[in-house]
Design a protein around this motif. Structure first.
Motif, PDB file in Angstrom:
ATOM      1  N   ARG A  94       0.964  -1.038  -0.198  1.00 37.95           N
ATOM      2  CA  ARG A  94       0.285   0.014  -0.049  1.00 37.95           C
ATOM      3  C   ARG A  94       0.877   1.572  -0.226  1.00 37.95           C
ATOM      4  O   ARG A  94       1.989   1.029   0.555  1.00 37.95           O
ATOM      5  CB  ARG A  94      -0.814   0.224   0.940  1.00 37.95           C
ATOM      6  CG  ARG A  94      -2.325  -1.123   1.471  1.00 37.95           C
ATOM      7  CD  ARG A  94      -2.435  -1.349   2.773  1.00 37.95           C
ATOM      8  NE  ARG A  94      -1.964  -0.614   3.300  1.00 37.95           N
ATOM      9  CZ  ARG A  94      -1.001  -2.030   4.456  1.00 37.95           C
ATOM     10  NH1 ARG A  94      -1.474  -3.635   3.700  1.00 37.95           N
ATOM     11  NH2 ARG A  94      -0.292  -1.829   5.575  1.00 37.95           N
ATOM     12  N   GLN A 104      -3.251  10.785   0.789  1.00 36.72           N
ATOM     13  CA  GLN A 104      -3.939   9.759  -0.172  1.00 36.72           C
ATOM     14  C   GLN A 104      -3.816   8.716   0.161  1.00 36.72           C
ATOM     15  O   GLN A 104      -2.060   8.076  -0.534  1.00 36.72           O
ATOM     16  CB  GLN A 104      -4.216  10.510  -1.763  1.00 36.72           C
ATOM     17  CG  GLN A 104      -5.009   9.277  -2.282  1.00 36.72           C
ATOM     18  CD  GLN A 104      -6.776  10.251  -2.463  1.00 36.72           C
ATOM     19  OE1 GLN A 104      -6.685  10.884  -2.068  1.00 36.72           O
ATOM     20  NE2 GLN A 104      -7.623   9.074  -2.556  1.00 36.72           N
ATOM     21  N   TYR A 143      -3.095   5.136  -1.745  1.00 36.38           N
ATOM     22  CA  TYR A 143      -3.281   4.272  -2.654  1.00 36.38           C
ATOM     23  C   TYR A 143      -3.398   2.295  -1.964  1.00 36.38           C
ATOM     24  O   TYR A 143      -2.993   2.115  -1.511  1.00 36.38           O
ATOM     25  CB  TYR A 143      -2.612   4.518  -3.611  1.00 36.38           C
ATOM     26  CG  TYR A 143      -2.829   6.117  -4.409  1.00 36.38           C
ATOM     27  CD1 TYR A 143      -3.306   6.122  -5.434  1.00 36.38           C
ATOM     28  CD2 TYR A 143      -2.069   7.189  -2.875  1.00 36.38           C
ATOM     29  CE1 TYR A 143      -2.976   7.731  -5.744  1.00 36.38           C
ATOM     30  CE2 TYR A 143      -2.441   8.627  -3.612  1.00 36.38           C
ATOM     31  CZ  TYR A 143      -2.682   8.638  -5.038  1.00 36.38           C
ATOM     32  OH  TYR A 143      -3.389   9.859  -5.248  1.00 36.38           O
ATOM     33  N   ARG A 144      -3.737   1.981  -3.798  1.00 34.80           N
ATOM     34  CA  ARG A 144      -3.705   0.183  -2.813  1.00 34.80           C
ATOM     35  C   ARG A 144      -3.191   0.111  -4.613  1.00 34.80           C
ATOM     36  O   ARG A 144      -2.837   0.920  -5.930  1.00 34.80           O
ATOM     37  CB  ARG A 144      -4.915  -0.503  -3.056  1.00 34.80           C
ATOM     38  CG  ARG A 144      -5.638  -0.209  -4.499  1.00 34.80           C
ATOM     39  CD  ARG A 144      -7.450  -1.406  -3.975  1.00 34.80           C
ATOM     40  NE  ARG A 144      -8.157  -1.231  -5.335  1.00 34.80           N
ATOM     41  CZ  ARG A 144      -7.949  -1.519  -6.429  1.00 34.80           C
ATOM     42  NH1 ARG A 144      -6.947  -1.991  -6.613  1.00 34.80           N
ATOM     43  NH2 ARG A 144      -9.084  -0.920  -7.460  1.00 34.80           N
ATOM     44  N   LEU A 168      -0.764   2.769 -10.052  1.00 34.99           N
ATOM     45  CA  LEU A 168      -1.646   2.750  -8.008  1.00 34.99           C
ATOM     46  C   LEU A 168      -2.858   3.228  -8.558  1.00 34.99           C
ATOM     47  O   LEU A 168      -2.847   4.173  -9.221  1.00 34.99           O
ATOM     48  CB  LEU A 168      -0.997   4.551  -7.418  1.00 34.99           C
ATOM     49  CG  LEU A 168       0.940   4.081  -6.807  1.00 34.99           C
ATOM     50  CD1 LEU A 168       1.472   5.188  -6.073  1.00 34.99           C
ATOM     51  CD2 LEU A 168       0.391   2.434  -5.842  1.00 34.99           C
ATOM     52  N   VAL A 169      -4.018   2.772  -7.638  1.00 36.92           N
ATOM     53  CA  VAL A 169      -5.256   3.758  -7.525  1.00 36.92           C
ATOM     54  C   VAL A 169      -5.786   3.950  -6.201  1.00 36.92           C
ATOM     55  O   VAL A 169      -5.565   3.326  -5.685  1.00 36.92           O
ATOM     56  CB  VAL A 169      -6.313   1.935  -7.860  1.00 36.92           C
ATOM     57  CG1 VAL A 169      -7.451   2.610  -8.075  1.00 36.92           C
ATOM     58  CG2 VAL A 169      -5.596   1.755  -9.199  1.00 36.92           C
ATOM     59  N   ALA A 170      -5.907   5.087  -6.268  1.00 36.63           N
ATOM     60  CA  ALA A 170      -6.851   5.713  -4.972  1.00 36.63           C
ATOM     61  C   ALA A 170      -8.190   4.549  -4.032  1.00 36.63           C
ATOM     62  O   ALA A 170      -8.853   4.241  -5.150  1.00 36.63           O
ATOM     63  CB  ALA A 170      -7.283   7.386  -5.474  1.00 36.63           C
ATOM     64  N   LYS A 205     -10.935   6.187  -9.861  1.00 31.94           N
ATOM     65  CA  LYS A 205     -10.228   5.519  -9.504  1.00 31.94           C
ATOM     66  C   LYS A 205      -9.130   4.841 -11.237  1.00 31.94           C
ATOM     67  O   LYS A 205      -9.369   4.036 -11.849  1.00 31.94           O
ATOM     68  CB  LYS A 205     -10.874   4.329 -10.447  1.00 31.94           C
ATOM     69  CG  LYS A 205     -11.782   3.692  -8.656  1.00 31.94           C
ATOM     70  CD  LYS A 205     -11.284   4.087  -7.703  1.00 31.94           C
ATOM     71  CE  LYS A 205     -12.655   3.054  -6.240  1.00 31.94           C
ATOM     72  NZ  LYS A 205     -12.081   3.889  -5.515  1.00 31.94           N
ATOM     73  N   HIS A 253      -2.616   5.540 -11.560  1.00 28.16           N
ATOM     74  CA  HIS A 253      -1.388   6.233 -11.738  1.00 28.16           C
ATOM     75  C   HIS A 253       0.133   4.849 -11.684  1.00 28.16           C
ATOM     76  O   HIS A 253       0.131   4.423 -10.636  1.00 28.16           O
ATOM     77  CB  HIS A 253      -0.812   7.027 -10.448  1.00 28.16           C
ATOM     78  CG  HIS A 253      -2.195   8.192 -10.496  1.00 28.16           C
ATOM     79  ND1 HIS A 253      -2.727   9.013 -11.274  1.00 28.16           N
ATOM     80  CD2 HIS A 253      -3.367   8.089 -10.130  1.00 28.16           C
ATOM     81  CE1 HIS A 253      -3.185   9.669 -10.706  1.00 28.16           C
ATOM     82  NE2 HIS A 253      -3.854   9.722  -9.847  1.00 28.16           N
TER      83      HIS A 253
END
Length: 102
Positions: A18, A24, A26-27, A66-68, A73, A76
């Motif tokens: 993570r 923020q 991210y996963r 990465l996705v928030a 969604k 990045h």
């Protein structure tokens, strides 16, 4: 290319799990990719004792998708480095955002 502090939670095997970046959470959207880059030791005036090169002569690099956790969604793609001596993570590259694949 730049560097910015970033928080990365790791699994017992060292793989990123993570990320917390700019306030923020991210996963990971894909399996992280790892490689090593040679330090410019000649510019850093770094002296490395014989037999102790791991973590001193090379940077451990990871490419993370990465996705928030909350919010848009959008994926990045970022490159981060890990310094085993200080146990600090640095964000070194942010690639163009990728469209979320379905």
């Amino acid at each position: 290319m730049f560097t910015e502090s970033i928080e990365v939670a790791r699994a017992a095997n060292g793989m990123p799990l993570r990320v917390r970046w700019q306030g923020q959470d991210y996963r990971l959207a894909a399996e992280p990719q790892r490689w090593f880059e040679r330090r410019k030791w000649w510019d850093e005036n770094l002296r490395i004792p014989r037999g102790i090169g791991a973590g001193m002569a090379d940077y451990e690099m990871w490419r993370l998708q990465l996705v928030a956790v909350r919010g848009p969604k959008q994926v990045h793609s970022v490159d981060v480095s890990f310094d085993p001596q200080s146990e600090r993570w640095r964000l070194v590259r942010v690639h163009d955002s990728l469209a979320r694949s379905a």
